[in-house]
Write an enzyme that holds these catalytic residues in place. Sequence first.
Site, PDB file in Angstrom:
ATOM      1  CD  GLU A   1      13.660   1.532   8.742  1.00 19.80           C
ATOM      2  OE1 GLU A   1      14.172   2.590   9.158  1.00 19.80           O
ATOM      3  OE2 GLU A   1      14.210   0.427   8.830  1.00 19.80           O
TER       4      GLU A   1
ATOM      5  CD  GLU B   1      10.458  13.694  10.311  1.00 20.07           C
ATOM      6  OE1 GLU B   1       9.293  13.375  10.539  1.00 20.07           O
ATOM      7  OE2 GLU B   1      11.280  12.926   9.777  1.00 20.07           O
TER       8      GLU B   1
ATOM      9  CE  LYS C   1      -1.577   2.832   2.912  1.00 24.78           C
ATOM     10  NZ  LYS C   1      -1.580   4.038   2.075  1.00 24.78           N
TER      11      LYS C   1
ATOM     12  CB  CYS D   1      13.463   9.615   7.044  1.00 30.50           C
ATOM     13  SG  CYS D   1      14.458   8.515   6.042  1.00 30.50           S
TER      14      CYS D   1
HETATM   15  P1  NAD Z   1       2.512   8.874   7.181  1.00 30.37           P
HETATM   16  O1  NAD Z   1       2.804   8.205   8.480  1.00 30.37           O
HETATM   17  O2  NAD Z   1       1.483   9.912   7.149  1.00 30.37           O
HETATM   18  O3  NAD Z   1       2.076   7.806   6.084  1.00 30.37           O
HETATM   19  C1  NAD Z   1       2.910   6.723   5.718  1.00 30.37           C
HETATM   20  C2  NAD Z   1       2.035   5.627   5.149  1.00 30.37           C
HETATM   21  O4  NAD Z   1       1.203   5.094   6.182  1.00 30.37           O
HETATM   22  C3  NAD Z   1       1.094   6.078   4.042  1.00 30.37           C
HETATM   23  O5  NAD Z   1       0.990   5.034   3.101  1.00 30.37           O
HETATM   24  C4  NAD Z   1      -0.211   6.288   4.789  1.00 30.37           C
HETATM   25  O6  NAD Z   1      -1.349   6.172   3.955  1.00 30.37           O
HETATM   26  C5  NAD Z   1      -0.168   5.165   5.802  1.00 30.37           C
HETATM   27  N1  NAD Z   1      -0.920   5.381   7.028  1.00 30.37           N
HETATM   28  C6  NAD Z   1      -1.262   6.565   7.607  1.00 30.37           C
HETATM   29  N2  NAD Z   1      -1.918   6.325   8.761  1.00 30.37           N
HETATM   30  C7  NAD Z   1      -1.988   4.980   8.924  1.00 30.37           C
HETATM   31  C8  NAD Z   1      -2.535   4.129   9.921  1.00 30.37           C
HETATM   32  N3  NAD Z   1      -3.154   4.602  11.009  1.00 30.37           N
HETATM   33  N4  NAD Z   1      -2.427   2.789   9.773  1.00 30.37           N
HETATM   34  C9  NAD Z   1      -1.779   2.287   8.700  1.00 30.37           C
HETATM   35  N5  NAD Z   1      -1.256   3.040   7.707  1.00 30.37           N
HETATM   36  C10 NAD Z   1      -1.349   4.375   7.820  1.00 30.37           C
HETATM   37  O7  NAD Z   1       3.933   9.388   6.691  1.00 30.37           O
HETATM   38  P2  NAD Z   1       4.229  10.249   5.404  1.00 30.37           P
HETATM   39  O8  NAD Z   1       3.789  11.642   5.729  1.00 30.37           O
HETATM   40  O9  NAD Z   1       3.723   9.572   4.184  1.00 30.37           O
HETATM   41  O10 NAD Z   1       5.831  10.171   5.350  1.00 30.37           O
HETATM   42  C11 NAD Z   1       6.654  11.035   6.026  1.00 30.37           C
HETATM   43  C12 NAD Z   1       7.244  10.377   7.252  1.00 30.37           C
HETATM   44  O11 NAD Z   1       7.932   9.194   6.884  1.00 30.37           O
HETATM   45  C13 NAD Z   1       8.282  11.249   7.917  1.00 30.37           C
HETATM   46  O12 NAD Z   1       8.104  11.237   9.315  1.00 30.37           O
HETATM   47  C14 NAD Z   1       9.598  10.583   7.547  1.00 30.37           C
HETATM   48  O13 NAD Z   1      10.646  10.836   8.431  1.00 30.37           O
HETATM   49  C15 NAD Z   1       9.204   9.153   7.509  1.00 30.37           C
HETATM   50  N6  NAD Z   1      10.161   8.382   6.697  1.00 30.37           N
HETATM   51  C16 NAD Z   1      11.040   7.561   7.334  1.00 30.37           C
HETATM   52  C17 NAD Z   1      11.989   6.845   6.601  1.00 30.37           C
HETATM   53  C18 NAD Z   1      12.987   5.938   7.284  1.00 30.37           C
HETATM   54  O14 NAD Z   1      13.681   5.207   6.590  1.00 30.37           O
HETATM   55  N7  NAD Z   1      13.079   5.949   8.592  1.00 30.37           N
HETATM   56  C19 NAD Z   1      12.016   6.973   5.212  1.00 30.37           C
HETATM   57  C20 NAD Z   1      11.105   7.832   4.588  1.00 30.37           C
HETATM   58  C21 NAD Z   1      10.172   8.520   5.352  1.00 30.37           C
END
Ligand code: NAD
Length: 488
Positions: free
Chosen positions: A247, A382, A173, A281
């Site tokens: 992550e 962040e 997803k 990230c």
């Molecule tokens: P997000 O948490 O809003 O969404 C990530 C994914 O999770 C999306 O596919 C979203 O639809 C889904 N999602 C949202 N709520 C959910 C829930 N309750 N249950 C299951 N799935 C859910 O994050 P984002 O805004 O898409 O991405 C940015 C974040 O990702 C930043 O905090 C960044 O640091 C982190 N990130 C971390 C890494 C790493 O390697 N540590 C890499 C890239 C991004």
Amino acid sequence: MIQTQLYIDGQWQSPIDQGTRAIVSPADETVIAQAAEATRADARLAIAAARRAFDGPWRQTTIRDRARLLNKIAELIDRDAEKLAHLESLNTGKTLTESRTDMGDIAATFRYFAGLVASESGAVNEAPHHVISRTLREPVGVCGLITPWNYPLLQAAWKIAPALGAGNTVVIKPSNLTPLTTHHFTQLVAELDLPPGVFNLVTGGAEVGAELAESTDVDLVSFTGGAFAGESIMKAATGNFKRIGLELGGKNPNIVFADADLDAAVDYALNAAFFHAGQVCSAGSRLMVEDSIYDAFIGRLAERLPRIVIGNGFHGETQMGPVQSAQQHEKILGMVQAGIAEGARLVHGGKRPPGDVYKRGYWLEPTLLVDVTAEMKIAKEEIFGPVITAERFRSEEEALRAANDTPYGLAAAVWTRDLDKANRMSRALRFGTVWVNDYHPYFPEAPWGGYKASGIGRELARIGLDEYTELKHSYINLAPKAMGWFGA
Ligand code: NAD
């Protein structure tokens, strides 16, 4: 207009309720695609298909079959790299150069795991002569893979390659803001002769992710995203004690000592913070500079910022694209204002660039806030945008204490010519990656992941494959005879 569908049980299909979502270009807010927007019911179909495929003939595949599959996927990525890079830039706003780099890294990830899978043959343990004792690695089962919008296909590749390579089945997803490259990738997988249900794509929002996390038919969830969603996934996953990999975000210090190569440190401070408009990230947005060089260093940075070319990612001269969404744009501006309210001084940026071309789209100038202190919100949370916050430190101990004083622990960098200091700092910083005299490099061979609130588990490297396996001890007694423990 691009239209995407779901891919479930080897079939392209529309969501049960025919849901769609307009996908918007971050560069000009035009609609670039209509994406299928699934619901929990679609996710359940995909999970059931993945379950059937896992419990069926897919379990009989050999490591050679699966290594060949991953190599074949790498070839298809190479074949369509230019198309994929265009889609990634269109959807995320990142420059074409950045997207091309992603595609090269994605193919390399599949090839790396192909090699690793092919070398995996378990172990025979020392045991009595009438016993065969083996340690076997087996797939975990159905894997729910949930990815964010900043590196849509790269983050997917880090999960898909080891998951399929280890013999699992997959429901992926992507973020519903950026589904286009994962959709194209699925078209590539559909060209291959995989049994139905081995690979499924369900595009949709949080509720689809939540279904993957809650379902007792999913054995593992690997999630990359923010802490808020990460926490709810962790709670949901308790339903069947499924394996989880998280992550999450970071607050990554980039620490410059007075004895560093300052030309390189200034240059890399820009790359650390403004690569992909800071939506990384591991972005080094928290700049920490030793007191004796602080003013000179900030002066040099301030000179460079107005020269960064902001523009459409498809234009050759562009060095920094827009941020990905309206929500992100608003959040970053809010963080900058919060910093100023707390006493930080704005040296550059903090607003939409002037000019008609930047009126539509999610544009931000590269931003520099100085006189930041460790207690401020902008030094702790962040920002995930093109913002450098600069703090001053007077000693190694002070730098270390401030850098570690964060709930996160993803990545950190240290700039110094003193090898002893470099080693001390590398060991004492509580982060999953510590770079010395560099910023951002990562390899498929090295583990990626965070300490503390930056996550659970690791991706890439051997451990990135092991996360998708169960370890079994197989014990075979070749000559059983009565034991007599409880008499005859
Ligand atoms: P997000 O948490 O809003 O969404 C990530 C994914 O999770 C999306 O596919 C979203 O639809 C889904 N999602 C949202 N709520 C959910 C829930 N309750 N249950 C299951 N799935 C859910 O994050 P984002 O805004 O898409 O991405 C940015 C974040 O990702 C930043 O905090 C960044 O640091 C982190 N990130 C971390 C890494 C790493 O390697 N540590 C890499 C890239 C991004």
